[in-house]
Design a protein around this motif. Structure first.
Motif, mmCIF file in Angstrom:
data_model
loop_
_atom_site.group_PDB
_atom_site.id
_atom_site.type_symbol
_atom_site.label_atom_id
_atom_site.label_comp_id
_atom_site.label_asym_id
_atom_site.label_seq_id
_atom_site.Cartn_x
_atom_site.Cartn_y
_atom_site.Cartn_z
ATOM 1 N N LEU A 23 1.111 -1.441 -0.108
ATOM 2 C CA LEU A 23 -0.251 -0.407 -0.035
ATOM 3 C C LEU A 23 0.807 1.326 0.212
ATOM 4 C CD1 LEU A 23 -3.072 1.220 -0.021
ATOM 5 C CD2 LEU A 23 -2.495 0.682 2.682
ATOM 6 N N LEU A 24 1.899 1.687 1.033
ATOM 7 C CA LEU A 24 3.009 2.215 0.601
ATOM 8 C C LEU A 24 2.888 2.869 -0.390
ATOM 9 C CD1 LEU A 24 4.320 4.649 2.220
ATOM 10 C CD2 LEU A 24 5.896 2.606 2.716
ATOM 11 N N VAL A 25 4.037 1.640 -1.515
ATOM 12 C CA VAL A 25 4.623 1.731 -3.017
ATOM 13 C C VAL A 25 3.272 2.521 -3.438
ATOM 14 C CG1 VAL A 25 5.056 1.074 -5.050
ATOM 15 C CG2 VAL A 25 6.265 0.272 -2.222
ATOM 16 N N LEU A 26 2.215 1.725 -3.619
ATOM 17 C CA LEU A 26 1.043 2.400 -4.394
ATOM 18 C C LEU A 26 0.643 3.861 -4.201
ATOM 19 C CD1 LEU A 26 -1.424 -0.837 -4.213
ATOM 20 C CD2 LEU A 26 -0.397 0.024 -5.784
ATOM 21 N N LEU A 27 0.029 4.209 -2.113
ATOM 22 C CA LEU A 27 0.312 5.218 -2.380
ATOM 23 C C LEU A 27 1.765 6.632 -2.930
ATOM 24 C CD1 LEU A 27 -1.146 4.949 1.142
ATOM 25 C CD2 LEU A 27 -2.308 5.395 -1.164
#
Length: 164
Positions: A71-75
């Motif tokens: 999720l951090l990568v996507l955000l």
């Protein structure tokens, strides 16, 4: 939950989970060095005892950590954040640690459950060495991933500054 709150929670979960995983890997690494002094019966008994509990604990920590890093990568990607590169590097390193786990360590763990401590396999020390080398590699991946997560999270603005 606002986007800013989601980013904040994701950063904390990623970093905290990465720290716990790395701490577990380093602790296991040191324990395995100490276990090298044991003969086959004692080594097998310790391995069977620790792996009755340890895999589920790591799973409970790994799943939310991995999800948070994804999720951090996507955000970060969606925001054009400078956190993207270190977060993506951490994700790749966690995937590599999974590959090592599922190709080397987990099969050996499962095999060791069937060992008889009083009649160990003839090649038990070689199998132990293979497990320990793979775990050392996995530990390096975890340490590097934690460093990347730290670089992605600590003192780094999430949004790219707007050009005026």
């Amino acid at each position: 939950m606002t986007k800013d709150q989601l980013v904040k929670v994701t950063r904390y979960v990623s970093l905290l989970g990465g720290g716990v995983l790395t701490g577990g890997a380093l602790t296991t690494f040191v324990l395995e060095l100490a276990l090298r002094r044991l003969g086959a019966p004692a080594y097998i008994q310790v391995r069977q005892a620790e792996h009755a509990y340890f895999p589920w604990f790591i799973g409970v920590i790994f799943v939310p950590t991995f999800a948070a890093v994804v999720l951090l990568v996507l955000l970060a990607r969606g925001a054009g954040s400078p956190a993207l590169r270190p977060a993506a590097a951490a994700l790749v390193l966690l995937v590599l640690s999974l590959v090592v786990t599922f190709t080397v360590n987990a099969p050996i763990n499962l095999d060791q459950f069937t060992w008889d401590a009083q009649a160990p396999p003839a090649d038990w020390a070689g199998i132990r060495d293979r497990w320990q080398i793979a775990h050392a590699v996995r530990t390096v991946f975890c340490v590097l991933a934690l460093g990347c997560l730290g670089a992605a999270v600590i003192d780094r603005p999430f949004e790219r500054p707007s050009a005026h």
